[in-house]
Design an enzyme around this catalytic site. Structure first.
Site, PDB file in Angstrom:
ATOM      1  N   HIS A   1       0.820  -1.216   0.000  1.00 32.78           N
ATOM      2  CA  HIS A   1       0.000   0.000   0.000  1.00 32.78           C
ATOM      3  C   HIS A   1       0.851   1.262   0.000  1.00 32.78           C
ATOM      4  O   HIS A   1       0.336   2.351  -0.258  1.00 32.78           O
ATOM      5  CB  HIS A   1      -0.975  -0.003   1.180  1.00 32.78           C
ATOM      6  CG  HIS A   1      -0.361   0.258   2.517  1.00 32.78           C
ATOM      7  ND1 HIS A   1      -0.104  -0.732   3.435  1.00 32.78           N
ATOM      8  CD2 HIS A   1       0.031   1.412   3.108  1.00 32.78           C
ATOM      9  CE1 HIS A   1       0.416  -0.205   4.529  1.00 32.78           C
ATOM     10  NE2 HIS A   1       0.507   1.096   4.350  1.00 32.78           N
TER      11      HIS A   1
ATOM     12  N   ASP B   1     -11.219  -8.286   2.140  1.00 28.62           N
ATOM     13  CA  ASP B   1     -11.140  -9.740   2.205  1.00 28.62           C
ATOM     14  C   ASP B   1      -9.683 -10.196   2.167  1.00 28.62           C
ATOM     15  O   ASP B   1      -8.952 -10.005   3.096  1.00 28.62           O
ATOM     16  CB  ASP B   1     -11.968 -10.373   1.070  1.00 28.62           C
ATOM     17  CG  ASP B   1     -13.429  -9.962   1.140  1.00 28.62           C
ATOM     18  OD1 ASP B   1     -13.935  -9.799   2.256  1.00 28.62           O
ATOM     19  OD2 ASP B   1     -14.044  -9.805   0.082  1.00 28.62           O
TER      20      ASP B   1
ATOM     21  N   SER C   1       4.295   1.741   8.634  1.00 31.20           N
ATOM     22  CA  SER C   1       3.841   0.733   7.675  1.00 31.20           C
ATOM     23  C   SER C   1       4.986   0.312   6.761  1.00 31.20           C
ATOM     24  O   SER C   1       5.758   1.144   6.289  1.00 31.20           O
ATOM     25  CB  SER C   1       2.702   1.286   6.814  1.00 31.20           C
ATOM     26  OG  SER C   1       1.547   1.486   7.588  1.00 31.20           O
TER      27      SER C   1
END
Length: 372
Positions: free
Chosen positions: A164, A229, A305
């Site tokens: 990401h 998901d 992150s």
């Protein structure tokens, strides 16, 4: 071996797992790692680089949600592990992969929205100061991405980070084409010419030295999932630098079960946004796990992150202690625990399949990736 059921594939990949050895040493297990090989590569249109960089990921699907999800088929897993490669000139390719097992191998609810909710009670993070710590292993393996995230050195020219930080699941982020990796170094005063200036009362000022990224690999499981998901399960990416970084790096390893981790704990260091210019170290217990994710409450803020999650265990073959990256810090999730929503930080586990993929990206030869 097309058509092999995914369940059998995953079980075979994780066999020959050896628990802790005698003398109570937490020991790195031996895994039979599958082989992932490129099958075909297609040229894609150049991306737009129009997405905003996200420094954290939030997903409502917690451990119960993941554990109750049906296993993907063999074809779905192949699709998730296929990948895009972004080059420094802006060109983009998509590579389909095949998965093989060789017989002669070696050893919840979304809840309320909260901003930057990744600190739990007393802030237990430690800022690392001074070149004697920052420039020494393992802290020296942590690097900063120009998009704002953290990465970890895993080879002479390779950095492991979160997907990401490069791609939002739909498009590549602004700055991904000219992505750079920053290495903390002492900031010398004018005229010092590298002189040994010591002042124990004042932390030494540091600066980033940047190296351009040559190419980036992102799994299709992230691009197609977009953090919904299965998407968070594939929140990892590998960067290849244009030149070697000349620092000691940390090898990747297959993530053992949480019960086999020393003290049940994990460690990672990152460049949290609330402490600009500081490398921040933390460790904490693993609270829960799925096949692909580790749930913990290590204090962290956006910017951390992409940090490599590591542990130190005994390497029986070499008769020494060794640290390995077993996951990538991704973001946080709301988890429904007995009807009460709780917030957990999440790390993506390096499974045997992910190890085979990342190792192949690094080595370019599956024979060097048979032992996880």
């Amino acid at each position: 071996m097309a058509g092999l059921p995914t369940l059998i594939l995953l079980l075979c990949a994780a066999t020959d797992v050896t628990p802790s050895s005698s003398h109570w040493k937490p020991t790195w297990p031996s895994y039979r790692v599958p082989v992932i090989l490129p099958q075909s590569t297609l040229n894609l249109d150049k991306p737009q680089f129009d997405a905003e960089a996200r420094l954290e990921v939030v997903s409502p699907c917690g451990p119960t949600c993941h554990k109750s999800s049906p296993l993907p088929t063999y074809e779905e897993v192949k699709n998730y592990l296929s990948y895009e490669t972004l080059y420094a000139n802006g060109s983009l390719t998509e590579t389909e992969v095949g998965i093989y097992i060789l017989s002669n191998s070696g050893d919840g609810s979304q809840g309320k929205s909260r901003t930057k909710r990744q600190i739990y009670g007393y802030d237990s993070r430690f800022s690392i100061f001074g070149k004697d710590f920052l420039l020494n292993y393992p802290f020296s393996t942590s690097v900063k991405l120009s998009t704002g995230c953290t990465g970890t050195l895993v080879a002479e020219k390779h950095v492991l980070t979160a997907a990401h930080c490069i791609h939002d699941g739909k498009s590549y982020v602004k700055g991904a084409q000219k992505l750079r990796v920053g290495f903390l170094k002492p900031k010398l005063k004018d005229g010092s010419k590298g002189a040994n200036i010591t002042n124990s009362a004042m932390p030494e000022k540091m600066k980033f030295q940047w190296i351009r990224v040559k190419r980036t690999h992102v799994p299709k499981g992230w691009i197609k999932g977009n953090a919904n998901d299965i998407g968070m399960d594939y929140d990892y990416a590998l960067l290849e630098l244009k030149k070697p970084h000349k620092r000691k790096f940390m090898k990747i390893g297959v993530s053992p079960p949480a019960r086999h981790l020393p003290g049940g704990r994990i460690h990672f260091s990152g460049y949290d946004n609330d402490r600009p210019g500081n490398l921040v170290y933390r460790f904490c217990d693993v609270k829960d796990e799925t096949y692909d994710l580790l749930y913990q409450q290590c204090d962290a803020q956006p910017g951390a992150s992409g940090s490599g999650v590591y542990v130190r265990m005994w390497k029986r073959q070499n008769q020494k202690w060794e640290r390995k990256i077993i996951g990538i810090f991704s973001g946080h999730q709301w988890v429904d625990m007995n009807g009460t929503p709780q917030d957990f930080n999440v790390a993506v586990r390096i499974t045997p399949l992910k190890y085979a993929q990342i190792c192949y990206w690094i080595k370019g030869n599956y024979l060097d990736c048979r032992e996880g």
